[in-house]
Write a protein that holds these residues in place. Structure first.
Motif, PDB file in Angstrom:
ATOM      1  N   LEU A 112       0.820  -1.206   0.000  1.00 24.10           N
ATOM      2  CA  LEU A 112       0.000   0.000   0.000  1.00 24.10           C
ATOM      3  C   LEU A 112       0.858   1.262   0.000  1.00 24.10           C
ATOM      4  O   LEU A 112       0.565   2.230  -0.701  1.00 24.10           O
ATOM      5  CB  LEU A 112      -0.922   0.021   1.218  1.00 24.10           C
ATOM      6  N   VAL A 113       1.924   1.251   0.778  1.00 22.05           N
ATOM      7  CA  VAL A 113       2.823   2.410   0.822  1.00 22.05           C
ATOM      8  C   VAL A 113       3.350   2.714  -0.573  1.00 22.05           C
ATOM      9  O   VAL A 113       3.319   3.863  -1.035  1.00 22.05           O
ATOM     10  CB  VAL A 113       3.993   2.165   1.800  1.00 22.05           C
ATOM     11  N   PRO A 118       2.986   8.044  -5.332  1.00 21.46           N
ATOM     12  CA  PRO A 118       2.706   9.122  -6.288  1.00 21.46           C
ATOM     13  C   PRO A 118       1.715  10.149  -5.733  1.00 21.46           C
ATOM     14  O   PRO A 118       1.771  11.330  -6.084  1.00 21.46           O
ATOM     15  CB  PRO A 118       2.115   8.374  -7.494  1.00 21.46           C
ATOM     16  N   GLU A 119       0.808   9.693  -4.866  1.00 24.66           N
ATOM     17  CA  GLU A 119      -0.165  10.619  -4.288  1.00 24.66           C
ATOM     18  C   GLU A 119       0.500  11.561  -3.281  1.00 24.66           C
ATOM     19  O   GLU A 119       0.047  12.693  -3.084  1.00 24.66           O
ATOM     20  CB  GLU A 119      -1.317   9.830  -3.660  1.00 24.66           C
ATOM     21  N   VAL A 120       1.557  11.085  -2.637  1.00 24.85           N
ATOM     22  CA  VAL A 120       2.332  11.960  -1.759  1.00 24.85           C
ATOM     23  C   VAL A 120       2.925  13.108  -2.572  1.00 24.85           C
ATOM     24  O   VAL A 120       2.907  14.266  -2.147  1.00 24.85           O
ATOM     25  CB  VAL A 120       3.468  11.173  -1.051  1.00 24.85           C
ATOM     26  N   VAL A 121       3.433  12.796  -3.752  1.00 27.75           N
ATOM     27  CA  VAL A 121       3.996  13.822  -4.637  1.00 27.75           C
ATOM     28  C   VAL A 121       2.936  14.862  -4.983  1.00 27.75           C
ATOM     29  O   VAL A 121       3.187  16.074  -4.918  1.00 27.75           O
ATOM     30  CB  VAL A 121       4.561  13.201  -5.928  1.00 27.75           C
ATOM     31  N   ASP A 122       1.736  14.397  -5.335  1.00 22.26           N
ATOM     32  CA  ASP A 122       0.659  15.317  -5.703  1.00 22.26           C
ATOM     33  C   ASP A 122       0.322  16.255  -4.538  1.00 22.26           C
ATOM     34  O   ASP A 122       0.099  17.455  -4.739  1.00 22.26           O
ATOM     35  CB  ASP A 122      -0.590  14.546  -6.122  1.00 22.26           C
ATOM     36  N   LEU A 123       0.290  15.715  -3.339  1.00 28.22           N
ATOM     37  CA  LEU A 123      -0.022  16.539  -2.164  1.00 28.22           C
ATOM     38  C   LEU A 123       1.127  17.492  -1.846  1.00 28.22           C
ATOM     39  O   LEU A 123       0.904  18.663  -1.516  1.00 28.22           O
ATOM     40  CB  LEU A 123      -0.328  15.646  -0.959  1.00 28.22           C
ATOM     41  N   ALA A 124       2.357  17.008  -1.964  1.00 26.92           N
ATOM     42  CA  ALA A 124       3.522  17.846  -1.664  1.00 26.92           C
ATOM     43  C   ALA A 124       3.598  19.046  -2.604  1.00 26.92           C
ATOM     44  O   ALA A 124       3.990  20.146  -2.208  1.00 26.92           O
ATOM     45  CB  ALA A 124       4.803  17.026  -1.753  1.00 26.92           C
ATOM     46  N   ILE A 138       8.281  16.040   0.079  1.00 27.02           N
ATOM     47  CA  ILE A 138       7.986  14.657  -0.314  1.00 27.02           C
ATOM     48  C   ILE A 138       8.506  13.690   0.746  1.00 27.02           C
ATOM     49  O   ILE A 138       7.824  12.722   1.113  1.00 27.02           O
ATOM     50  CB  ILE A 138       8.592  14.344  -1.691  1.00 27.02           C
ATOM     51  N   GLY A 139       9.696  13.960   1.250  1.00 20.92           N
ATOM     52  CA  GLY A 139      10.260  13.104   2.294  1.00 20.92           C
ATOM     53  C   GLY A 139       9.384  13.079   3.539  1.00 20.92           C
ATOM     54  O   GLY A 139       9.121  12.005   4.114  1.00 20.92           O
ATOM     55  N   ILE A 165      -5.479   8.480   5.058  1.00 21.20           N
ATOM     56  CA  ILE A 165      -4.067   8.592   4.677  1.00 21.20           C
ATOM     57  C   ILE A 165      -3.770   9.984   4.134  1.00 21.20           C
ATOM     58  O   ILE A 165      -2.765  10.610   4.485  1.00 21.20           O
ATOM     59  CB  ILE A 165      -3.702   7.504   3.645  1.00 21.20           C
ATOM     60  N   GLY A 166      -4.655  10.493   3.279  1.00 19.72           N
ATOM     61  CA  GLY A 166      -4.453  11.837   2.733  1.00 19.72           C
ATOM     62  C   GLY A 166      -4.391  12.888   3.810  1.00 19.72           C
ATOM     63  O   GLY A 166      -3.551  13.798   3.762  1.00 19.72           O
ATOM     64  N   LYS A 167      -5.261  12.779   4.801  1.00 20.85           N
ATOM     65  CA  LYS A 167      -5.269  13.762   5.892  1.00 20.85           C
ATOM     66  C   LYS A 167      -3.989  13.686   6.715  1.00 20.85           C
ATOM     67  O   LYS A 167      -3.428  14.710   7.113  1.00 20.85           O
ATOM     68  CB  LYS A 167      -6.476  13.548   6.802  1.00 20.85           C
ATOM     69  N   GLN A 168      -3.526  12.464   6.985  1.00 21.83           N
ATOM     70  CA  GLN A 168      -2.287  12.308   7.753  1.00 21.83           C
ATOM     71  C   GLN A 168      -1.114  12.969   7.022  1.00 21.83           C
ATOM     72  O   GLN A 168      -0.276  13.638   7.632  1.00 21.83           O
ATOM     73  CB  GLN A 168      -1.986  10.823   7.979  1.00 21.83           C
TER      74      GLN A 168
END
Length: 247
Positions: A112-113, A118-124, A138-139, A165-168
């Protein structure tokens, strides 16, 4: 609440709302909070410029190319190439692994991680240009992701997982931005204190035609001896005009 404090609060509320909307605020939302901009183009332009500095688009997202540095762009291109080699899960597969992660399957955690990277990148990218490098954002987001996935077991329904996950991740990025602002503010305060002592010492030294002691400077300037000594320590005793007495 006076007009200035109300304005500051309204600005803060608008920025927070924009963050919840992927760094976009809509014209009707702005006009609801600042109705005067309907008639006053100059105020509207000032507000628009302020929001652009905060990397907030009006009615649509700003193009990240407008404010990303060349180094950040190179890093992003390289990182996205690496992520492209990771096979993404289908919607059904993500649901299966989410349920397994909720049941405590550690193998599912890792799968899952990888799928959420890629979604972390979008949020960052939403937080670029606010004083923290994209690579660091991103880190930090990846660390938040690693922390969030094992907590999925606390959810009642697998459908809550993506939002959780998005909120965290977003909370972690916002905390990072806030901490960076606090750190910058503290550094600015230190610089201002040093400059204040330096200026006062220079002026008094010119007036007396000689270097001044800490006690004299404190008496004439109103700056405490403790602050003067701290400024001297921060500059390794390099403030001109102050006589350094070795004790």
């Amino acid at each position: 609440m006076n007009a200035q404090n109300e304005f500051i609060k309204n600005i803060k509320d608008i920025v927070e709302l924009a963050l919840d909307q992927e760094n976009v605020i809509f014209t009707e939302q702005l006009e609801a909070v600042f109705p005067e901009i309907k008639e006053d183009e100059s105020k509207k332009a000032l507000l628009t410029d302020y929001l652009k500095e905060k990397k907030i688009g009006i009615d649509s997202k700003l193009d990240i190319a407008e404010f990303i540095t060349e180094d950040e762009k190179n890093y992003l291109d390289f990182y996205l190439e690496e992520l492209a080699e990771i096979k993404r899960l289908t919607k059904g597969e993500r649901e299966v692994y989410t349920k397994e992660a909720m049941a405590g399957n550690e193998d599912a955690y890792g799968i899952l991680v990888n799928d959420y990277l890629p979604e972390v990148v979008d949020l960052a990218k939403l937080y670029v240009g606010q004083g923290v490098f994209l690579e660091d954002l991103i880190g930090e987001g990846n660390i938040a992701l690693l922390t969030a996935v094992p907590l999925l077991g606390s959810l009642e329904n697998h459908e809550e997982a993506e939002g959780f996950i998005g909120k965290q991740i977003m909370d972690a990025l916002q905390d990072m931005i806030a901490a960076n602002i606090d750190e910058m503010s503290e550094q600015e305060k230190i610089v201002n204190k040093v400059n204040k002592v330096s200026f006062a010492a220079e002026e008094l030294s010119k007036l007396l035609g000689r270097k001044v002691t800490i006690e004299e400077l404190s008496l004439e300037s109103g700056i405490s001896e403790a602050q003067i000594k701290k400024a001297l320590k921060l500059t390794a005793n390099k403030i001109e005009g102050i006589e350094i007495i070795n004790e």
